[in-house]
Design a protein around this motif. Structure first.
Motif, PDB file in Angstrom:
ATOM      1  N   GLN A  78       0.545  -1.376   0.448  1.00  0.00           N
ATOM      2  CA  GLN A  78       0.251  -0.199  -0.197  1.00  0.00           C
ATOM      3  C   GLN A  78       0.971   1.109   0.288  1.00  0.00           C
ATOM      4  OE1 GLN A  78      -2.982  -0.114  -0.408  1.00  0.00           O
ATOM      5  NE2 GLN A  78      -3.568  -1.972  -0.620  1.00  0.00           N
ATOM      6  N   ALA A  79       1.689   0.885   0.045  1.00  0.00           N
ATOM      7  CA  ALA A  79       2.683   2.736  -0.125  1.00  0.00           C
ATOM      8  C   ALA A  79       2.934   3.066  -1.376  1.00  0.00           C
ATOM      9  CB  ALA A  79       4.351   1.826   0.130  1.00  0.00           C
ATOM     10  N   ALA A  80       2.491   2.601  -2.089  1.00  0.00           N
ATOM     11  CA  ALA A  80       2.446   3.117  -3.610  1.00  0.00           C
ATOM     12  C   ALA A  80       0.788   4.204  -3.347  1.00  0.00           C
ATOM     13  CB  ALA A  80       2.126   2.401  -4.967  1.00  0.00           C
ATOM     14  N   ASP A  81       0.403   3.756  -2.718  1.00  0.00           N
ATOM     15  CA  ASP A  81      -1.161   4.966  -2.323  1.00  0.00           C
ATOM     16  C   ASP A  81      -0.992   5.593  -1.644  1.00  0.00           C
ATOM     17  OD1 ASP A  81      -2.669   2.501  -4.554  1.00  0.00           O
ATOM     18  OD2 ASP A  81      -3.013   1.428  -2.807  1.00  0.00           O
ATOM     19  N   GLY A  82      -0.027   5.850  -0.574  1.00  0.00           N
ATOM     20  CA  GLY A  82       0.578   6.715   0.177  1.00  0.00           C
ATOM     21  C   GLY A  82      -0.468   5.833   1.270  1.00  0.00           C
ATOM     22  N   ILE A  83      -0.408   4.732   1.672  1.00  0.00           N
ATOM     23  CA  ILE A  83      -0.521   4.380   3.477  1.00  0.00           C
ATOM     24  C   ILE A  83       1.072   4.228   4.264  1.00  0.00           C
ATOM     25  CG2 ILE A  83      -1.058   2.807   4.783  1.00  0.00           C
ATOM     26  CD1 ILE A  83      -3.629   2.429   2.887  1.00  0.00           C
ATOM     27  N   GLU A  84       1.244   4.257   5.025  1.00  0.00           N
ATOM     28  CA  GLU A  84       2.495   5.135   5.857  1.00  0.00           C
ATOM     29  C   GLU A  84       2.048   3.145   7.360  1.00  0.00           C
ATOM     30  OE1 GLU A  84       5.240   4.036   6.080  1.00  0.00           O
ATOM     31  OE2 GLU A  84       6.631   5.993   5.072  1.00  0.00           O
ATOM     32  N   VAL A  85       2.656   2.851   7.447  1.00  0.00           N
ATOM     33  CA  VAL A  85       2.700   2.252   8.492  1.00  0.00           C
ATOM     34  C   VAL A  85       4.082   2.804   9.576  1.00  0.00           C
ATOM     35  CG1 VAL A  85       3.141  -0.252   9.759  1.00  0.00           C
ATOM     36  CG2 VAL A  85       2.577  -0.310   7.528  1.00  0.00           C
ATOM     37  N   ILE A  86       3.616   2.988  10.624  1.00  0.00           N
ATOM     38  CA  ILE A  86       4.202   3.825  12.268  1.00  0.00           C
ATOM     39  C   ILE A  86       4.407   2.331  13.238  1.00  0.00           C
ATOM     40  CG2 ILE A  86       5.707   5.500  13.408  1.00  0.00           C
ATOM     41  CD1 ILE A  86       4.187   7.269  11.197  1.00  0.00           C
ATOM     42  N   GLY A  87       5.847   1.991  13.218  1.00  0.00           N
ATOM     43  CA  GLY A  87       5.812   0.898  14.276  1.00  0.00           C
ATOM     44  C   GLY A  87       6.583   1.886  15.425  1.00  0.00           C
ATOM     45  N   VAL A  88       5.918   2.212  16.897  1.00  0.00           N
ATOM     46  CA  VAL A  88       5.765   2.678  18.346  1.00  0.00           C
ATOM     47  C   VAL A  88       6.722   1.746  19.004  1.00  0.00           C
ATOM     48  CG1 VAL A  88       5.581   4.893  19.408  1.00  0.00           C
ATOM     49  CG2 VAL A  88       4.686   3.973  17.312  1.00  0.00           C
ATOM     50  N   ALA A  89       7.398   1.386  19.126  1.00  0.00           N
ATOM     51  CA  ALA A  89       7.925   0.461  19.778  1.00  0.00           C
ATOM     52  C   ALA A  89       8.249   0.834  21.904  1.00  0.00           C
ATOM     53  CB  ALA A  89       9.645   0.394  19.673  1.00  0.00           C
ATOM     54  N   ILE A  90       7.807   0.189  22.673  1.00  0.00           N
ATOM     55  CA  ILE A  90       7.588   0.830  24.121  1.00  0.00           C
ATOM     56  C   ILE A  90       8.901   0.111  24.295  1.00  0.00           C
ATOM     57  CG2 ILE A  90       6.207   0.503  25.967  1.00  0.00           C
ATOM     58  CD1 ILE A  90       5.306   1.811  24.262  1.00  0.00           C
ATOM     59  N   GLU A  91       9.841   1.212  24.057  1.00  0.00           N
ATOM     60  CA  GLU A  91      11.212   0.632  24.449  1.00  0.00           C
ATOM     61  C   GLU A  91      12.144   1.903  25.098  1.00  0.00           C
ATOM     62  OE1 GLU A  91      13.456  -2.018  24.715  1.00  0.00           O
ATOM     63  OE2 GLU A  91      12.216  -3.562  23.616  1.00  0.00           O
ATOM     64  N   GLU A  92      12.705   2.040  25.872  1.00  0.00           N
ATOM     65  CA  GLU A  92      14.043   3.071  25.829  1.00  0.00           C
ATOM     66  C   GLU A  92      14.805   3.270  24.957  1.00  0.00           C
ATOM     67  OE1 GLU A  92      12.950   5.407  28.072  1.00  0.00           O
ATOM     68  OE2 GLU A  92      10.825   3.876  29.148  1.00  0.00           O
ATOM     69  N   VAL A  93      15.240   4.636  24.704  1.00  0.00           N
ATOM     70  CA  VAL A  93      16.189   4.745  23.585  1.00  0.00           C
ATOM     71  C   VAL A  93      17.564   4.117  24.494  1.00  0.00           C
ATOM     72  CG1 VAL A  93      18.065   6.851  22.806  1.00  0.00           C
ATOM     73  CG2 VAL A  93      15.117   6.943  23.157  1.00  0.00           C
ATOM     74  N   GLY A  94      17.842   3.821  25.137  1.00  0.00           N
ATOM     75  CA  GLY A  94      18.598   3.048  25.828  1.00  0.00           C
ATOM     76  C   GLY A  94      19.296   1.286  25.164  1.00  0.00           C
ATOM     77  N   LYS A  95      17.270   1.384  24.314  1.00  0.00           N
ATOM     78  CA  LYS A  95      17.215  -0.533  24.070  1.00  0.00           C
ATOM     79  C   LYS A  95      17.652  -0.368  22.751  1.00  0.00           C
ATOM     80  CE  LYS A  95      17.035  -2.244  27.731  1.00  0.00           C
ATOM     81  NZ  LYS A  95      18.017  -3.963  28.081  1.00  0.00           N
ATOM     82  N   ARG A  96      18.017   0.942  21.989  1.00  0.00           N
ATOM     83  CA  ARG A  96      18.177   1.434  20.609  1.00  0.00           C
ATOM     84  C   ARG A  96      18.001  -0.139  19.625  1.00  0.00           C
ATOM     85  NH1 ARG A  96      20.946   3.963  17.121  1.00  0.00           N
ATOM     86  NH2 ARG A  96      22.480   4.578  18.162  1.00  0.00           N
ATOM     87  N   GLU A  97      20.223  -0.513  19.933  1.00  0.00           N
ATOM     88  CA  GLU A  97      20.977  -1.112  19.420  1.00  0.00           C
ATOM     89  C   GLU A  97      19.858  -2.921  19.258  1.00  0.00           C
ATOM     90  OE1 GLU A  97      22.617  -1.323  17.006  1.00  0.00           O
ATOM     91  OE2 GLU A  97      23.059   0.997  17.472  1.00  0.00           O
ATOM     92  N   ALA A  98      19.436  -2.698  20.623  1.00  0.00           N
ATOM     93  CA  ALA A  98      18.227  -4.318  20.679  1.00  0.00           C
ATOM     94  C   ALA A  98      17.253  -4.642  19.714  1.00  0.00           C
ATOM     95  CB  ALA A  98      18.017  -4.328  21.626  1.00  0.00           C
TER      96      ALA A  98
END
Length: 168
Positions: A78-98
């Motif tokens: 659906q990206a060509a139709d303009g739909i965007e999926v956004i993943g919001v991880a309930i993680e602290e910034v310190g876990k960024r690499e994981a």
């Protein structure tokens, strides 16, 4: 603490529920800013004007992991139709690499941000008072809510949501 709470919430919602658009404060979504997997700040405002699927998840939640491939398929189709999926991880910034490693393992092809405790508050503003996971909110290109879903998303639900978003 967040991990324990999210694990309980992920596993505790066996009966998923879909909700209409009432009680969803999309302005809270657009006012939020989180950290991306590259370590840079990401303003949710940049997504205004696009049909959005905002998915709140935690990498240790089995239902969260199960729905990621379906979200990736939706994004690809659906990206060509303009739909965007956004993943919001309930993680602290310190876990960024994981989280970055997790995203690569699960072939996540959509933007992912680290929301930490702020993500819990945002879920409540978006109509999820228990801040249960996984939680998905649909926002039309007009910035108005198009619904939400608490619990595991199935392919048919995502397809129906995409059709609603594109029809707006």
């Amino acid at each position: 603490m967040i991990r324990t709470l999210a694990s309980i919430l992920c596993l505790g919602f066996a009966a998923a529920t879909a909700h209409a658009a009432e009680g969803i404060d999309t302005e809270a979504f657009f006012a939020a800013g989180f950290t991306g997997l590259d370590g840079e700040k990401v303003a949710m405002e940049q997504y205004r004007g696009r049909p959005l699927v905002g998915n709140f998840w935690a990498r240790w939640g089995a239902p969260c992991r199960e729905e990621i491939p379906e979200l990736a398929k939706l994004r690809a189709e659906q990206a060509a139709d303009g739909i965007e999926v956004i993943g919001v991880a309930i993680e602290e910034v310190g876990k960024r690499e994981a989280v970055k490693e997790f995203a690569a393992t699960y072939a996540i092809n959509y933007p992912v941000v680290l929301a930490g405790r702020e993500g819990m508050s945002l879920m409540k503003a978006l109509g999820n008072p228990q801040a249960g996971l996984p939680f998905t909110v649909y926002i039309g290109r007009d910035g108005k809510p198009a619904g939400s879903k608490l619990g595991l998303l199935r392919r048919a639900e995502l397809e129906a949501a995409a059709q609603r978003l594109l029809a707006r």
